[in-house]
Motif scaffolding. Sequence first.
Motif, short mmCIF file in Angstrom:
data_model
loop_
_atom_site.label_atom_id
_atom_site.label_comp_id
_atom_site.label_asym_id
_atom_site.label_seq_id
_atom_site.Cartn_x
_atom_site.Cartn_y
_atom_site.Cartn_z
N THR A 78 0.81 -1.21 0.00
CA THR A 78 0.00 0.00 0.00
C THR A 78 0.85 1.25 0.00
O THR A 78 0.31 2.34 -0.13
CB THR A 78 -0.92 0.04 1.22
N GLY A 79 2.19 1.11 0.17
CA GLY A 79 3.02 2.30 0.30
C GLY A 79 2.84 2.90 1.68
O GLY A 79 2.71 2.18 2.67
N MET A 80 2.81 4.22 1.74
CA MET A 80 2.72 4.88 3.04
C MET A 80 1.29 4.84 3.59
O MET A 80 0.37 5.26 2.90
CB MET A 80 3.15 6.34 2.92
N PRO A 81 1.12 4.38 4.83
CA PRO A 81 -0.23 4.37 5.40
C PRO A 81 -0.80 5.79 5.52
O PRO A 81 -2.01 5.97 5.50
CB PRO A 81 -0.02 3.76 6.78
N GLN A 82 0.13 6.78 5.61
CA GLN A 82 -0.33 8.16 5.77
C GLN A 82 -1.07 8.65 4.53
O GLN A 82 -1.86 9.57 4.59
CB GLN A 82 0.86 9.10 6.01
N LEU A 83 -0.78 8.03 3.36
CA LEU A 83 -1.39 8.51 2.14
C LEU A 83 -2.58 7.66 1.72
O LEU A 83 -3.13 7.84 0.63
CB LEU A 83 -0.34 8.53 1.02
N THR B 179 -8.58 5.81 4.98
CA THR B 179 -8.66 5.94 6.44
C THR B 179 -8.82 7.39 6.89
O THR B 179 -8.96 7.65 8.08
CB THR B 179 -7.39 5.38 7.10
N PHE B 180 -8.79 8.34 5.96
CA PHE B 180 -8.82 9.75 6.37
C PHE B 180 -10.09 10.12 7.12
O PHE B 180 -10.05 10.78 8.15
CB PHE B 180 -8.67 10.66 5.13
N SER B 181 -11.24 9.65 6.57
CA SER B 181 -12.50 10.05 7.18
C SER B 181 -12.56 9.56 8.63
O SER B 181 -12.97 10.29 9.53
CB SER B 181 -13.67 9.50 6.37
N ASN B 182 -12.06 8.33 8.83
CA ASN B 182 -12.05 7.78 10.19
C ASN B 182 -11.19 8.63 11.12
O ASN B 182 -11.64 9.03 12.21
CB ASN B 182 -11.49 6.35 10.10
N GLN B 183 -9.97 8.96 10.66
CA GLN B 183 -9.07 9.74 11.52
C GLN B 183 -9.63 11.12 11.82
O GLN B 183 -9.58 11.59 12.95
CB GLN B 183 -7.72 9.90 10.82
N ILE B 184 -10.20 11.75 10.76
CA ILE B 184 -10.72 13.09 10.96
C ILE B 184 -11.90 13.08 11.93
O ILE B 184 -11.98 13.91 12.84
CB ILE B 184 -11.12 13.70 9.59
N PHE B 185 -12.77 12.08 11.76
CA PHE B 185 -13.92 11.98 12.66
C PHE B 185 -13.47 11.85 14.10
O PHE B 185 -13.90 12.60 14.98
CB PHE B 185 -14.78 10.77 12.26
N TRP B 186 -12.55 10.91 14.35
CA TRP B 186 -12.14 10.70 15.74
C TRP B 186 -11.32 11.88 16.27
O TRP B 186 -11.40 12.20 17.46
CB TRP B 186 -11.37 9.39 15.88
N LEU B 187 -10.59 12.53 15.38
CA LEU B 187 -9.83 13.71 15.83
C LEU B 187 -10.78 14.80 16.28
O LEU B 187 -10.59 15.41 17.35
CB LEU B 187 -8.94 14.24 14.69
N PHE C 39 7.67 5.42 -1.74
CA PHE C 39 6.49 4.58 -1.52
C PHE C 39 5.27 4.98 -2.35
O PHE C 39 4.40 4.17 -2.56
CB PHE C 39 6.11 4.60 -0.05
N PHE D 107 2.48 2.68 11.36
CA PHE D 107 1.61 3.82 11.07
C PHE D 107 0.25 3.39 10.53
O PHE D 107 -0.58 4.23 10.22
CB PHE D 107 2.28 4.73 10.03
N VAL E 169 -12.36 -0.43 7.75
CA VAL E 169 -12.28 0.87 8.40
C VAL E 169 -13.22 1.82 7.68
O VAL E 169 -12.98 2.18 6.53
CB VAL E 169 -10.84 1.42 8.35
N SER E 170 -14.33 2.14 8.32
CA SER E 170 -15.17 3.20 7.78
C SER E 170 -15.10 4.39 8.75
O SER E 170 -14.37 4.33 9.74
CB SER E 170 -16.60 2.72 7.57
N TRP E 171 -15.84 5.47 8.49
CA TRP E 171 -15.56 6.70 9.23
C TRP E 171 -15.87 6.61 10.71
O TRP E 171 -15.29 7.32 11.53
CB TRP E 171 -16.28 7.90 8.59
N VAL F 130 -6.56 4.60 16.03
CA VAL F 130 -6.60 6.07 16.15
C VAL F 130 -7.48 6.46 17.32
O VAL F 130 -7.09 7.27 18.18
CB VAL F 130 -7.15 6.68 14.84
N MET G 207 -6.06 8.33 20.66
CA MET G 207 -6.59 9.68 20.93
C MET G 207 -7.30 9.71 22.27
O MET G 207 -7.15 10.65 23.05
CB MET G 207 -7.53 10.11 19.82
N HIS H 4 0.25 11.24 11.40
CA HIS H 4 -0.61 11.13 10.21
C HIS H 4 -0.95 12.51 9.69
O HIS H 4 -1.41 13.38 10.43
CB HIS H 4 -1.88 10.35 10.57
N ALA I 103 -3.29 13.39 7.87
CA ALA I 103 -4.71 13.72 7.94
C ALA I 103 -5.01 14.42 9.26
O ALA I 103 -5.73 15.44 9.31
CB ALA I 103 -5.55 12.46 7.81
N VAL J 216 -5.86 18.48 9.64
CA VAL J 216 -7.11 18.98 10.21
C VAL J 216 -6.82 19.96 11.34
O VAL J 216 -7.45 21.02 11.44
CB VAL J 216 -7.98 17.80 10.69
#
Lengths: 173, 78, 235
Positions: free
Chosen positions: A9-14, A18-26, B76, C4, C14-16, C22, C26, C106, C108, C112
């Motif tokens: 998958t390369g970098m997990p950061q990209l 998973t962005f929506s999940n991280q943003i929601f929980w953040l 990557f 990571f 993994v859905s929103w 994470v 957090m 991350h 993301a 934010v």
Amino acid sequence: MEEIEASGTGMPQLDITTFSNQIFWLVVTLVVLFYIMSRVALPRVAAVLADRRGTITSDIAAAEDYKLRAQEAEAAYNKALADARVEAQSIIDAAKAEMQEELDQQIAKANAEIAAKSSESERRIREIRDSAMEMVTQVSKDATGDIVEAFGVPAEASRIDEAVSARLKGGAA
Amino acid sequence: MEGDIAEMGKFIGVGLTAIGMGGAAMGVGNIAGNYLSGALRNPSAAPGQQAMLFVGIAFAEALGIFSFLVALLLMFAV
Amino acid sequence: MDQFEVKALFGGDVSWYTPTNVTLWMALTVVAASALMIFGARGRAIIPTRAQSAAEMTYGFVYKMVEDVAGHDAVRFFPHVFTVFMFVLFANLLGLIPFAFTTTSHIAVTAVLALTVFLSVTALGFILNGPKFLGLFWVSSAPLALRPALAVIELISYFARPVSHSIRLAGAMMAGHAVAKVFAGFASALGAAFFVPVLAVTALYALELLVAVIQAYVFTILTCVYLRDALHPSH
């Protein structure tokens, strides 16, 4: 690095799935943390800090007050000390003056006594001398009368007296 | 064969991005050195400028981190 | 790089809304920050205990930073800045625990955070100063001929702020963890000489502790700098 290649998958950061999940929980986390901090934690800490600042200021004020009172007490003590010293000095002076006066009186009295005694003594000495002189005169007269009688001349008391007196006076002079 | 050459180019590019680290090192060293010489000239003013020191170091360091990021992307993501 | 990866805690996709690592880390960040600020300071003693004075020092540190950097009237935004500081600090520090997940590595998450700061500061600038906020880009101390060019540069640098703000934090965290991972990989590869990379990782770990705190500090102080620009655009 092999396992990265394997994961593929390369970098997990990209990985945007998973962005929506991280943003929601953040967002949830930040909101929760903000409410905990601003409603509970920060007012408490601020209250403690304000409390401490108040305590410190009031303590400093109290210390200042105590210092002032200590200074006042010291001034009062010094004043009392000075007063006591002055009073003691006056008492000493008074006592000294009294003693001096008494001493003077005693001395005067003693002087007077001594003077009286010495005059008395003088008087007595004079008396004794006078009586001794009298006796010498009498003895001289008697002896003269006896001597004159022994020569066979009738003794004339008045002449003998005169002669003896003249002699004694001359001898005395 | 063609894939191997592409791979090689990728690795060469990633290696070249490491030069960016040198630039960041020069920048951070420059800031820290100038801060130190300034602090030695006027030690009483030094504590007040510590925040600016860290901000400056962060800015310089960020550019080194950007080169690291480019390396990661090449490695990557491309 | 698997350190990571975002994984669902209880399996599945993994859905929103899925609770993932994470979510876990957090939540631990919130717990740690609250533990320091609430349980640490629960004695409310005039003469503080060690935990209480740590909480008070954190409070005083951020308060002084807001006051010194952003100005006296920025103190009403102190809780917001403090929240950002505590989140970044504890996310960075908890990420250093072995096998932990570093939320701030991350892009993301940091994007934010940085965008929140950027948008709220920009909105605040327009609300408080109105059109005068645009004076931030019009450098009145420069010669008139240069001002349009400077305005373009200022505008670009203004919009580059959230980019550098977020990538700095994520990049620093990611770089540290990746380098530690590489050194740890050397340890298993070198066999008998394993202690050399282990020592290197130990030294690197100390550096990473420093970086974790400094990045939190830098993120917060840059937030304060942006806040000052919003409150006093003429400077």
